[in-house]
Design a protein around this motif. Sequence first.
Motif, mmCIF file in Angstrom:
data_model
loop_
_atom_site.group_PDB
_atom_site.id
_atom_site.type_symbol
_atom_site.label_atom_id
_atom_site.label_comp_id
_atom_site.label_asym_id
_atom_site.label_seq_id
_atom_site.Cartn_x
_atom_site.Cartn_y
_atom_site.Cartn_z
ATOM 1 N N TRP A 218 0.671 -1.197 0.093
ATOM 2 C CA TRP A 218 0.043 0.119 -0.106
ATOM 3 C C TRP A 218 0.750 1.165 -0.018
ATOM 4 O O TRP A 218 2.080 1.525 0.411
ATOM 5 N N ASN A 219 0.122 2.381 -0.431
ATOM 6 C CA ASN A 219 0.739 3.637 -0.614
ATOM 7 C C ASN A 219 1.836 3.576 -1.689
ATOM 8 O O ASN A 219 2.710 4.156 -1.589
ATOM 9 N N ILE A 220 1.575 2.841 -2.735
ATOM 10 C CA ILE A 220 2.199 2.774 -3.959
ATOM 11 C C ILE A 220 2.129 4.262 -4.540
ATOM 12 O O ILE A 220 0.704 4.612 -4.674
ATOM 13 N N PRO A 221 3.167 4.898 -4.763
ATOM 14 C CA PRO A 221 2.867 6.244 -5.489
ATOM 15 C C PRO A 221 1.622 6.318 -6.633
ATOM 16 O O PRO A 221 1.668 5.546 -7.374
ATOM 17 N N GLY A 222 1.000 7.476 -6.580
ATOM 18 C CA GLY A 222 -0.157 7.641 -7.623
ATOM 19 C C GLY A 222 0.489 7.906 -9.030
ATOM 20 O O GLY A 222 -0.488 7.741 -9.753
ATOM 21 N N ASP A 223 1.547 7.998 -9.197
ATOM 22 C CA ASP A 223 2.007 8.126 -10.733
ATOM 23 C C ASP A 223 2.845 6.839 -11.120
ATOM 24 O O ASP A 223 3.302 6.543 -12.146
ATOM 25 N N ALA A 224 2.911 5.869 -10.175
ATOM 26 C CA ALA A 224 3.302 4.499 -10.695
ATOM 27 C C ALA A 224 2.394 3.858 -11.755
ATOM 28 O O ALA A 224 1.378 3.959 -11.630
ATOM 29 N N LEU B 218 -2.640 6.285 2.572
ATOM 30 C CA LEU B 218 -3.249 5.666 4.040
ATOM 31 C C LEU B 218 -2.181 5.684 5.176
ATOM 32 O O LEU B 218 -1.023 5.604 4.921
ATOM 33 N N ASP B 219 -2.788 6.053 6.168
ATOM 34 C CA ASP B 219 -2.079 6.437 7.497
ATOM 35 C C ASP B 219 -2.053 4.923 8.154
ATOM 36 O O ASP B 219 -2.718 4.933 9.064
ATOM 37 N N VAL B 220 -1.359 3.867 7.553
ATOM 38 C CA VAL B 220 -1.276 2.428 8.085
ATOM 39 C C VAL B 220 0.104 2.129 8.061
ATOM 40 O O VAL B 220 0.501 2.082 7.006
ATOM 41 N N THR C 200 -3.198 -6.147 10.011
ATOM 42 C CA THR C 200 -2.787 -5.131 9.053
ATOM 43 C C THR C 200 -3.674 -5.012 7.709
ATOM 44 O O THR C 200 -3.665 -3.943 7.407
ATOM 45 N N ARG C 201 -3.686 -6.128 7.217
ATOM 46 C CA ARG C 201 -4.427 -6.084 5.915
ATOM 47 C C ARG C 201 -5.902 -5.557 6.208
ATOM 48 O O ARG C 201 -6.391 -4.876 5.534
ATOM 49 N N ASP C 202 -6.555 -5.979 7.494
ATOM 50 C CA ASP C 202 -7.792 -5.308 7.910
ATOM 51 C C ASP C 202 -7.994 -3.828 7.895
ATOM 52 O O ASP C 202 -8.676 -3.039 7.429
ATOM 53 N N ALA C 203 -6.755 -3.463 8.330
ATOM 54 C CA ALA C 203 -6.582 -1.948 8.751
ATOM 55 C C ALA C 203 -6.248 -1.090 7.243
ATOM 56 O O ALA C 203 -6.798 -0.020 7.286
ATOM 57 N N VAL C 204 -5.644 -1.818 6.340
ATOM 58 C CA VAL C 204 -5.414 -1.461 5.181
ATOM 59 C C VAL C 204 -6.913 -1.217 4.154
ATOM 60 O O VAL C 204 -7.234 -0.056 3.776
ATOM 61 N N MET C 205 -7.521 -2.267 4.317
ATOM 62 C CA MET C 205 -8.934 -2.388 3.738
ATOM 63 C C MET C 205 -9.725 -1.295 4.243
ATOM 64 O O MET C 205 -10.592 -0.577 3.690
ATOM 65 N N ALA C 206 -9.817 -1.419 5.855
ATOM 66 C CA ALA C 206 -10.693 -0.395 6.422
ATOM 67 C C ALA C 206 -10.382 1.209 5.930
ATOM 68 O O ALA C 206 -11.315 1.964 5.780
#
Length: 199
Positions: free
Chosen positions: A96-102, A154-156, A165-171
């Motif tokens: 997660w938090n892969i840059p938006g221009d990737a 995402l602030d995770v 951790t995956r639950d927190a990302v999805m939430a």
Amino acid sequence: MKLTGVIGSVLFSVVLGITQAQAQNFVLTVDGFADGEDIPVRFSQAAADAAPGGGTSPELSWENAPQGTRSFVVNMADLDFAPNQGARPQVHWVVWNIPGDATGLSEGQPEGATLPNGAHQISATGQVYRGPGAPASRPRHHYLFEVYALDTTLDVMPNSDELSTRDAVMAAMEGHVLGKSVYAVSYTHLRAHETRHDL
């Protein structure tokens, strides 16, 4: 008969609209195998150079990300195995938090909490890609690669438990998904004597 005037313009607009909509589809591609096919051994835990519970991550690429995308999330799960007698599928890779221009992730992403592009990762193995490991003694397993385009970061942070951790990302993603694309594949070891259960 030749179409002219209003009818011709309307039909042209409809066809043009459909063509533009198709061209703008957010699409995920995984290099080395097609959607619906088997995952090659080189991307699995059975590869000769794979660390226990590891493997080489395949190259992922996507195109036509929605306008306003600020980050991407990649999720890979084993749909046929849920650890701890639970209902949540095995975590093979969450990034997660892969840059938006990737436009993707190159093959063979390194181990570590933070990737070179600044993204975070986790799996049931740790902070690394976990290749498929379904043994030949069990039915073929089905794996899902998903990529989400988000209008935020995402602030995770990863913790010691991959499921939470995956639950927190999805939430944290809720209400921020601009687009999603899915790639469904399958895998089982070819060796009949394989008995490892680290799926």
